[in-house]
Design a protein around this motif. Structure first.
Motif, PDB file in Angstrom:
ATOM      1  N   ALA A  30       1.153  -1.627   0.173  1.00  9.34           N
ATOM      2  CA  ALA A  30      -0.255  -0.096  -0.169  1.00  9.34           C
ATOM      3  C   ALA A  30       0.752   1.038   0.176  1.00  9.34           C
ATOM      4  O   ALA A  30       2.580   1.065   0.421  1.00  9.34           O
ATOM      5  N   TYR A  31       0.488   2.290  -0.587  1.00 12.66           N
ATOM      6  CA  TYR A  31       1.091   3.517  -0.468  1.00 12.66           C
ATOM      7  C   TYR A  31       2.019   4.117   0.600  1.00 12.66           C
ATOM      8  O   TYR A  31       2.697   4.710   0.784  1.00 12.66           O
ATOM      9  N   ASP A  32       0.449   3.692   1.513  1.00  8.95           N
ATOM     10  CA  ASP A  32       1.176   4.247   2.883  1.00  8.95           C
ATOM     11  C   ASP A  32       2.444   3.875   3.528  1.00  8.95           C
ATOM     12  O   ASP A  32       3.515   3.966   3.756  1.00  8.95           O
ATOM     13  N   THR A  33       2.083   2.560   3.411  1.00  4.35           N
ATOM     14  CA  THR A  33       3.164   1.470   3.462  1.00  4.35           C
ATOM     15  C   THR A  33       4.865   1.716   3.349  1.00  4.35           C
ATOM     16  O   THR A  33       6.023   1.940   3.365  1.00  4.35           O
ATOM     17  N   TYR A  34       4.649   2.079   1.707  1.00  7.32           N
ATOM     18  CA  TYR A  34       5.899   2.445   1.505  1.00  7.32           C
ATOM     19  C   TYR A  34       6.195   3.467   1.778  1.00  7.32           C
ATOM     20  O   TYR A  34       7.881   3.834   1.750  1.00  7.32           O
ATOM     21  N   LEU A  35       5.514   4.680   1.497  1.00  5.86           N
ATOM     22  CA  LEU A  35       6.603   5.588   2.290  1.00  5.86           C
ATOM     23  C   LEU A  35       6.179   5.353   3.809  1.00  5.86           C
ATOM     24  O   LEU A  35       7.598   5.966   3.567  1.00  5.86           O
ATOM     25  N   ARG A  36       6.197   4.700   4.905  1.00 11.53           N
ATOM     26  CA  ARG A  36       6.688   4.972   6.273  1.00 11.53           C
ATOM     27  C   ARG A  36       8.173   4.161   5.054  1.00 11.53           C
ATOM     28  O   ARG A  36       9.024   3.773   5.624  1.00 11.53           O
ATOM     29  N   THR A  37       8.252   3.186   4.176  1.00 10.54           N
ATOM     30  CA  THR A  37       9.237   2.002   4.230  1.00 10.54           C
ATOM     31  C   THR A  37      10.892   3.165   3.541  1.00 10.54           C
ATOM     32  O   THR A  37      11.762   3.171   4.360  1.00 10.54           O
ATOM     33  N   LEU A  38      10.290   4.090   2.673  1.00 12.92           N
ATOM     34  CA  LEU A  38      11.262   5.112   2.818  1.00 12.92           C
ATOM     35  C   LEU A  38      11.774   5.457   3.841  1.00 12.92           C
ATOM     36  O   LEU A  38      13.041   5.967   4.030  1.00 12.92           O
ATOM     37  N   ARG A  39      10.992   5.818   4.280  1.00 10.29           N
ATOM     38  CA  ARG A  39      11.610   7.717   5.834  1.00 10.29           C
ATOM     39  C   ARG A  39      12.203   6.124   6.751  1.00 10.29           C
ATOM     40  O   ARG A  39      12.805   7.176   7.220  1.00 10.29           O
ATOM     41  N   ASP A  40      12.236   5.183   6.371  1.00 12.51           N
ATOM     42  CA  ASP A  40      12.858   4.501   7.801  1.00 12.51           C
ATOM     43  C   ASP A  40      13.995   4.368   7.047  1.00 12.51           C
ATOM     44  O   ASP A  40      14.709   2.930   8.041  1.00 12.51           O
ATOM     45  N   LEU A  41      14.709   4.474   5.488  1.00 14.71           N
ATOM     46  CA  LEU A  41      15.375   4.093   5.713  1.00 14.71           C
ATOM     47  C   LEU A  41      16.068   4.724   5.129  1.00 14.71           C
ATOM     48  O   LEU A  41      16.638   5.553   5.750  1.00 14.71           O
ATOM     49  N   PRO A  42      17.659   3.897   5.937  1.00 16.22           N
ATOM     50  CA  PRO A  42      19.287   4.458   6.529  1.00 16.22           C
ATOM     51  C   PRO A  42      19.411   5.944   4.907  1.00 16.22           C
ATOM     52  O   PRO A  42      18.962   6.163   3.947  1.00 16.22           O
ATOM     53  N   LEU A  43      19.522   6.977   5.316  1.00 15.32           N
ATOM     54  CA  LEU A  43      20.203   8.152   4.635  1.00 15.32           C
ATOM     55  C   LEU A  43      20.948   8.035   3.230  1.00 15.32           C
ATOM     56  O   LEU A  43      20.708   8.547   2.504  1.00 15.32           O
ATOM     57  N   ASP A  44      21.948   7.194   4.079  1.00 12.17           N
ATOM     58  CA  ASP A  44      22.754   6.644   2.286  1.00 12.17           C
ATOM     59  C   ASP A  44      22.071   5.708   1.779  1.00 12.17           C
ATOM     60  O   ASP A  44      22.584   5.472   0.360  1.00 12.17           O
ATOM     61  N   VAL A  45      21.300   5.409   2.097  1.00 12.64           N
ATOM     62  CA  VAL A  45      20.476   4.913   1.215  1.00 12.64           C
ATOM     63  C   VAL A  45      19.444   5.003   0.320  1.00 12.64           C
ATOM     64  O   VAL A  45      19.571   4.651  -1.267  1.00 12.64           O
ATOM     65  N   LEU A  46      18.824   5.701   0.349  1.00 13.74           N
ATOM     66  CA  LEU A  46      18.011   7.241   0.088  1.00 13.74           C
ATOM     67  C   LEU A  46      18.696   8.154  -0.523  1.00 13.74           C
ATOM     68  O   LEU A  46      18.005   7.792  -1.992  1.00 13.74           O
ATOM     69  N   LYS A  47      19.699   8.189  -0.391  1.00 24.80           N
ATOM     70  CA  LYS A  47      20.401   9.380  -1.120  1.00 24.80           C
ATOM     71  C   LYS A  47      20.950   8.120  -2.213  1.00 24.80           C
ATOM     72  O   LYS A  47      21.665   8.883  -3.000  1.00 24.80           O
ATOM     73  N   THR A  48      21.590   7.187  -2.767  1.00 25.43           N
ATOM     74  CA  THR A  48      21.860   6.067  -3.913  1.00 25.43           C
ATOM     75  C   THR A  48      21.183   5.858  -4.546  1.00 25.43           C
ATOM     76  O   THR A  48      21.232   5.436  -5.041  1.00 25.43           O
TER      77      THR A  48
END
Length: 66
Positions: A30-48
């Motif tokens: 679900a989209y809200d679960t997806y956004l929470r998953t992104l929020r909880d990723l380490p910053l280095d993973v998000l940036k790359t």
């Protein structure tokens, strides 16, 4: 703001998966679960692995790189 053109109206900003796979990722939860998953990723993973693009640049990238 868009990582390519600098557009900054949040209503047209999207999350781009730098290495692809976004469609499959979005369809798997679900989209809200997806956004929470992104929020909880380490910053280095998000940036790359992710970036913010406007709708136009995101579609252009899809067209160019498939």
């Amino acid at each position: 703001k868009c990582a390519i053109c600098g557009f900054n109206d949040y209503r047209a900003l999207q999350i781009d998966h730098i290495y692809g796979g976004g469609k499959e990722e979005l369809e798997s939860m679900a989209y809200d679960t997806y956004l929470r998953t992104l929020r909880d990723l380490p910053l280095d993973v998000l940036k790359t692995h992710y970036r913010v693009l406007c709708a136009n640049c995101n579609w252009i990238e899809r067209f160019i790189y498939g």
